[in-house]
Scaffold this active site. Structure first.
Site, PDB file in Angstrom:
ATOM      1  CB  SER A  50      11.350  39.291  55.279  1.00  0.00           C
ATOM      2  OG  SER A  50      12.205  38.360  55.909  1.00  0.00           O
ATOM      3  CE1 TYR A  51      14.033  37.493  59.648  1.00  0.00           C
ATOM      4  CE2 TYR A  51      16.050  38.312  60.605  1.00  0.00           C
ATOM      5  CZ  TYR A  51      15.289  37.274  60.150  1.00  0.00           C
ATOM      6  OH  TYR A  51      15.786  35.982  60.206  1.00  0.00           O
ATOM      7  CB  SER A  52      10.082  42.844  62.152  1.00  0.00           C
ATOM      8  OG  SER A  52      10.111  44.282  62.336  1.00  0.00           O
TER       9      SER A  52
END
Ligand SMILES: NC(=O)c1ccc[n+]([C@@H]2O[C@H](COP(=O)([O-])OP(=O)(O)OC[C@H]3O[C@@H](n4cnc5c(N)ncnc54)[C@H](OP(=O)(O)O)[C@@H]3O)[C@@H](O)[C@H]2O)c1
Length: 316
Positions: A50-52
């Site tokens: 999920s980053y970023s």
């Protein structure tokens, strides 16, 4: 170097946080940070699918993509990459189909054949835990993942995960990633450390620097004057109690020729069950403090002094 739990993952005892890559560190800065970390002996990198996604214009995966490009360009030896599933906008939660699809997407972005350490990023109350445990075990069986781990789970849910894995013959987790540092201690020490010790799991704590507060650069809760997007989250700790911790770190660090940041991370590394704190750097000049933290050994008296000055938990 140190080992994670019962695994054969041999790691430098400071993990480089990857949420900055593509966010507060652009691609060139990220490469410079990764190069400096690796040149200084670092080999353990933490990221998440999920980053970023929170950054404007991002969709998740930016950090893994940069790490993958760096791995392809540099071909470093013995690097251990940890990533996580459940928060990517396109791969939410921990259902079996989602875990498999997210892992495949992470493998593609990272450009590797297997993920060294794969975390369930946050617990998913909507999915039966047994389904998630089996899904992670199947990833190991099928060679997509080497070791399983959990992040942000309660002690009770970690115990349930272990019981289900034992009953179903799935691989047990080897690491726990909790929020833990000198300004966020008690819940981890009271509930998570005992589970880790009982089942020989390592702690790999995140927010090792409390988003920058434990570097000493926030001396007031007024974050307006600070340019960093993390300033608000970090400056909230600059209460009288928080600043007493900074003063203690400064004094103890001086005896080792070490910065406040390096000393804060050295305290965390010295805590029971901790294998490697995670901390990020948004600029290459910050990497040296992270590397130094893994090399300094605080005395028992210094650790006790930091324990005393930090025996409180902030409001949030
Ligand atoms: N499992 C989870 O749910 C979870 C949640 C959060 C984070 N994480 C992981 O943990 C890692 C660490 O967390 P974090 O990056 O949010 O916070 P952190 O490591 O506590 O703080 C790092 C920040 O402090 C500043 N800094 C670092 N070294 C410095 C130095 N020597 N001097 C001055 N400032 C310095 C930089 O921010 P500036 O740009 O402001 O200088 C840097 O990005 C993440 O990268 C991620 O991999 C996991």
């Amino acid at each position: 170097m140190t080992r994670i739990g019962r695994s054969d993952l041999d790691i430098f005892p400071l993990s480089l946080g990857g949420n900055v890559f593509g966010w507060t560190a652009d691609r060139d800065a990220s490469f410079a940070i990764l190069d400096a970390f690796h040149a200084g002996g670092g080999n353990f990198i933490d990221t998440a699918d999920s980053y970023s996604a929170w950054a404007p214009g991002h969709s998740g995966g930016e950090s893994e993509t940069i790490i993958g490009e760096w791995l392809a360009a540099r071909k470093p030896e013995n690097v251990v990459v940890a990533t996580k599933v459940s928060q990517h906008p396109d791969f939410k939660g921990l259902s079996a189909t989602n875990v498999r699809a997210a892992a495949e997407a992470s493998l593609t972005r990272l450009g590797v054949e297997s993920i060294d350490l794969y975390y369930a990023h946050f617990d998913d109350a909507e999915t039966p835990l047994e389904e998630t445990v089996t899904a992670f075990g199947d990833l190991v069986t099928d060679g997509l993942v080497r070791y399983v781990a959990v992040s942000n789970y309660t002690a009770a849910r970690i115990r349930s995960w272990i019981e289900l894995a034992q009953a179903g013959g799935s691989d047990l987790p080897v690491a726990i990633q909790p929020h833990y540092n000198l300004v966020h201690r008690n819940d981890v020490e009271e509930s998570i450390v005992p589970v880790a010790e009982e089942f020989d799991l390592s702690l790999v704590p995140y927010y090792g620097l409390a988003a920058g507060f434990l570097t000493g650069k926030y001396r007031s809760t007024d974050a307006v004057s600070q340019a960093s997007p993390r300033a608000k989250g970090a400056a909230k700790y600059a209460t009288p109690q928080g600043l007493r911790i900074i003063d203690a770190l400064e004094g103890i660090g001086a005896a080792h020729g070490a910065s406040i940041a390096a000393t804060a991370l050295a305290w965390l590394r010295a805590q029971p069950a901790v294998a490697a704190p995670i901390a990020s750097a948004s600029k290459v000049e910050q990497v040296d403090d992270l590397l130094t933290s893994a090399r300094i050994e605080l005395t028992a008296e210094e650790i006790a002094a930091l324990d005393r000055v930090s025996t409180w938990t902030p409001a949030s």
